[in-house]
Design a protein around this motif. Structure first.
Motif, short mmCIF file in Angstrom:
data_model
loop_
_atom_site.label_atom_id
_atom_site.label_comp_id
_atom_site.label_asym_id
_atom_site.label_seq_id
_atom_site.Cartn_x
_atom_site.Cartn_y
_atom_site.Cartn_z
N ILE A 18 4.11 5.46 -3.09
CA ILE A 18 5.10 4.93 -3.88
C ILE A 18 4.46 3.84 -5.00
CG2 ILE A 18 8.00 5.87 -4.97
CD1 ILE A 18 8.44 6.86 -2.07
N ASN A 19 4.78 2.97 -4.37
CA ASN A 19 4.18 1.50 -5.31
C ASN A 19 3.59 2.14 -6.64
OD1 ASN A 19 4.99 -1.10 -5.40
ND2 ASN A 19 3.39 -1.37 -4.63
N LEU A 20 2.64 2.01 -5.47
CA LEU A 20 1.41 2.23 -6.11
C LEU A 20 1.12 3.07 -6.96
CD1 LEU A 20 -1.48 2.22 -3.27
CD2 LEU A 20 -0.91 0.33 -4.65
N THR A 21 1.98 4.50 -7.15
CA THR A 21 2.28 5.04 -8.30
C THR A 21 2.98 4.95 -9.70
OG1 THR A 21 2.52 7.35 -6.53
CG2 THR A 21 3.04 7.52 -8.57
N LEU A 22 3.50 3.87 -8.72
CA LEU A 22 4.61 2.92 -10.07
C LEU A 22 4.42 2.16 -10.87
CD1 LEU A 22 8.63 2.89 -8.40
CD2 LEU A 22 7.53 4.29 -10.66
N GLU A 23 3.42 1.24 -9.87
CA GLU A 23 2.12 0.82 -10.46
C GLU A 23 1.34 1.11 -11.12
OE1 GLU A 23 0.11 -2.50 -8.78
OE2 GLU A 23 2.08 -3.10 -6.60
N GLN A 24 0.54 2.39 -11.28
CA GLN A 24 -0.04 3.32 -11.97
C GLN A 24 0.46 3.44 -13.43
OE1 GLN A 24 -3.91 4.65 -12.48
NE2 GLN A 24 -3.66 3.02 -11.37
N LEU A 25 1.39 4.24 -13.29
CA LEU A 25 2.26 4.84 -14.61
C LEU A 25 3.39 3.80 -14.72
CD1 LEU A 25 4.09 7.70 -12.60
CD2 LEU A 25 2.23 7.89 -13.99
N GLY A 26 3.81 1.86 -14.70
CA GLY A 26 3.99 1.24 -15.24
C GLY A 26 5.78 1.33 -15.80
N ASP A 27 5.56 1.65 -16.76
CA ASP A 27 7.53 1.72 -17.01
C ASP A 27 7.61 2.79 -17.60
OD1 ASP A 27 7.58 -0.06 -20.37
OD2 ASP A 27 5.91 1.40 -19.58
N ARG A 28 8.70 3.41 -17.64
CA ARG A 28 9.05 4.41 -18.95
C ARG A 28 8.84 4.65 -19.72
NH1 ARG A 28 14.10 3.47 -22.64
NH2 ARG A 28 13.92 5.63 -23.21
N TRP A 29 7.68 3.84 -20.97
CA TRP A 29 7.07 4.09 -21.64
C TRP A 29 5.85 5.20 -21.12
CZ3 TRP A 29 10.06 4.50 -25.66
CH2 TRP A 29 11.17 4.09 -25.92
N SER A 30 5.30 4.54 -20.29
CA SER A 30 4.14 4.89 -19.64
C SER A 30 4.54 6.83 -20.07
CB SER A 30 3.98 4.74 -18.60
OG SER A 30 3.57 3.34 -19.26
N LEU A 31 5.69 7.00 -19.15
CA LEU A 31 5.63 8.74 -18.24
C LEU A 31 6.48 8.87 -19.45
CD1 LEU A 31 7.36 8.53 -14.77
CD2 LEU A 31 5.19 9.61 -15.28
N ILE A 32 6.97 7.79 -20.69
CA ILE A 32 7.70 9.38 -22.02
C ILE A 32 5.93 8.97 -22.81
CG2 ILE A 32 8.80 8.71 -24.45
CD1 ILE A 32 10.88 9.47 -21.48
N VAL A 33 5.36 8.37 -23.12
CA VAL A 33 3.63 8.91 -23.31
C VAL A 33 3.29 9.70 -23.28
CG1 VAL A 33 1.53 7.72 -24.60
CG2 VAL A 33 3.51 6.47 -24.66
N ILE A 34 3.42 10.29 -21.93
CA ILE A 34 2.47 11.51 -21.53
C ILE A 34 3.47 12.25 -21.49
CG2 ILE A 34 1.93 12.36 -18.94
CD1 ILE A 34 0.90 9.29 -18.37
N ARG A 35 4.64 11.77 -21.48
CA ARG A 35 5.16 13.19 -21.75
C ARG A 35 5.28 14.17 -22.91
NH1 ARG A 35 11.11 12.55 -23.52
NH2 ARG A 35 9.67 11.77 -25.30
N ASP A 36 4.46 13.25 -24.34
CA ASP A 36 4.69 13.38 -25.36
C ASP A 36 3.53 14.09 -25.95
OD1 ASP A 36 7.71 12.65 -25.88
OD2 ASP A 36 7.15 11.61 -27.12
N VAL A 37 2.18 13.77 -25.54
CA VAL A 37 1.21 14.05 -25.07
C VAL A 37 1.01 15.61 -24.81
CG1 VAL A 37 -1.23 14.23 -24.41
CG2 VAL A 37 0.13 12.04 -25.25
N MET A 38 1.64 15.94 -23.10
CA MET A 38 1.38 17.27 -22.17
C MET A 38 2.64 18.44 -23.08
SD MET A 38 2.56 17.28 -18.22
CE MET A 38 1.30 15.49 -18.15
N PHE A 39 3.58 17.97 -22.61
CA PHE A 39 4.76 18.82 -23.60
C PHE A 39 4.85 19.28 -24.85
CE2 PHE A 39 6.61 17.84 -19.64
CZ PHE A 39 6.42 19.03 -18.43
N GLY A 40 4.53 17.87 -26.14
CA GLY A 40 4.72 17.90 -27.09
C GLY A 40 3.40 18.02 -28.15
N ASN A 41 2.18 18.35 -27.41
CA ASN A 41 0.84 18.19 -28.02
C ASN A 41 0.03 17.07 -29.07
OD1 ASN A 41 -2.09 19.10 -27.55
ND2 ASN A 41 -1.64 20.20 -29.30
N ARG A 42 0.94 15.76 -29.07
CA ARG A 42 0.74 14.51 -30.10
C ARG A 42 -0.70 14.47 -29.53
NH1 ARG A 42 7.57 13.29 -28.81
NH2 ARG A 42 8.12 15.35 -29.97
N GLY B 102 0.63 -1.03 0.09
CA GLY B 102 -0.25 0.04 -0.29
C GLY B 102 0.94 0.96 0.01
N CYS B 103 2.18 1.16 -0.14
CA CYS B 103 3.15 2.40 -0.16
C CYS B 103 2.43 3.54 -1.18
CB CYS B 103 4.71 1.52 -0.88
SG CYS B 103 5.27 3.10 -0.43
#
Length: 170
Positions: A13-37, A10-11
């Motif tokens: 940080i752990n639950l956040t990482l489970e939601q976000l998954g691996d690096r690609w999940s944050l990269i996709v969010i970054r590209d939608v957020m900052f690149g408006n892709r 129930g930590c």
């Protein structure tokens, strides 16, 4: 022999990482957020990291299923979808700002790809909040704020790209 795990930690940080998954999940969010892709094709063809098509398709499905992205049909092309950030992913702006600041201090970054991180770090929470308000406009149909942080970040990025091209750097 280890006992089988019966529950997740129930930590937060752990639950956040489970939601976000691996690096690609944050990269996709970054590209939608900052690149408006906003489409699969745009995310695939403009990826600086060269994400594989099957990984991108999987992450878009996962991020949509977990409520970090929403997908609606593209009115111009029924087979295509337009992805939007949700309130939960918009609230990742401070986390991404801190990650960018850490990366600028502890890794060898390129000037043009770190200029947005530098502006987010210098602007601090007031800039992050203004950016989140604008993202709510772009993705959640909230009213348009008077300030466009997206435009400021994009202008700084384009200026760095032009400066590096002029100076013969890549």
């Amino acid at each position: 022999m280890a006992m089988p795990q019966t529950g997740r930690s129930g930590c937060p940080i752990n639950l956040t990482l489970e939601q976000l998954g691996d690096r690609w999940s944050l990269i996709v969010i970054r590209d939608v957020m900052f690149g408006n892709r906003r489409s699969y094709g745009d995310l695939l063809s403009r990826s600086e990291e060269g994400i594989a098509s099957n990984i991108l398709a999987d992450r878009l499905k996962r991020l949509t299923a977990s409520g970090l992205l929403s997908r609606r049909p593209d009115p111009n092309h029924q087979q295509k979808g337009i992805y939007s950030l949700t309130e939960a992913s918009i609230q990742l702006v401070p986390l991404l700002a801190h990650m960018g600041a850490w990366g600028r201090r502890h890794t060898q970054v390129s000037e043009e790809l770190s200029v947005r991180a530098e502006l987010l770090e210098k602007g601090g929470p007031p800039l992050w909040n203004a950016f989140m308000e604008e993202l709510r406009h772009l993705h959640l149909d909230a009213p348009r704020p008077s300030r466009s942080v997206f435009r400021e970040l994009q202008a700084a990025y384009e200026k760095a790209v032009a400066r590096n091209a002029r100076d013969g750097r890549t």
